[in-house]
Design a protein around this motif. Sequence first.
Motif, PDB file in Angstrom:
ATOM      1  N   LYS A 112       0.854  -1.195   0.000  1.00 38.89           N
ATOM      2  CA  LYS A 112       0.000   0.000   0.000  1.00 38.89           C
ATOM      3  C   LYS A 112       0.887   1.242   0.000  1.00 38.89           C
ATOM      4  N   SER A 132      -8.492   0.322  -0.555  1.00 35.31           N
ATOM      5  CA  SER A 132      -7.966   1.652  -0.874  1.00 35.31           C
ATOM      6  C   SER A 132      -6.444   1.612  -1.040  1.00 35.31           C
ATOM      7  N   SER A 185      -9.050   2.103   4.119  1.00 37.53           N
ATOM      8  CA  SER A 185     -10.358   1.439   4.066  1.00 37.53           C
ATOM      9  C   SER A 185     -10.512   0.396   5.174  1.00 37.53           C
TER      10      SER A 185
END
Length: 195
Positions: free
Chosen positions: A56, A100, A105
């Motif tokens: 991420k 996300s 999220s």
Amino acid sequence: MKTTYIASAMIAIALFASCKGDTKTTEKEAEEVVKEVKKEVKEIKVEKLKIGLESKSDTKTTGSIIFEESEGTVKMMASIQGLSEGTHAIHIHEKADCSSPDGKSSGGHWNPTAQPHGAWGAAEGYHKGDIGNFKADAKGNGEITFKTDQWCIGCGDEKKDIVGKAIIVHQGTDDLTSQPSGAAGKRISCAGIIK
């Protein structure tokens, strides 16, 4: 644990054999002991779950996490790659949603007992998701092992069940005091805890 039961069965068989002259009675009693041992071994339930971390926040941080529950204790074993050298935070977050790009999220820390953020086991309080920090080496690899009887895998108890939550690895260190999340920086890896 299985070894203990099997050893106990062997001792019992040896005792029966030395104390009884009648081999038919000894064999029958030994068979009963073995059946009882097998029954007890089957009753020990081990729940195991393996999940993969996805990167991420434009990083390359990945890894795998194994959760194993046995006799009321959950053990977490995490192996993480693609980190910067140094200390990183790892937490359980509220939702198994890693959709996300920044991992937000997944919501905030899992905190079913409405406690302040802190070090695991602190008298002042801590979240059930406050696992803590671990170190990454110069090659960007880190590992952490954690054990607790305050979690379960799929038991349905909302204050203990980790299924339906997410694991988040952070870019920085959890200072263990800043509210509500320890000022650990960006979320660089995420995995939903899903059976």
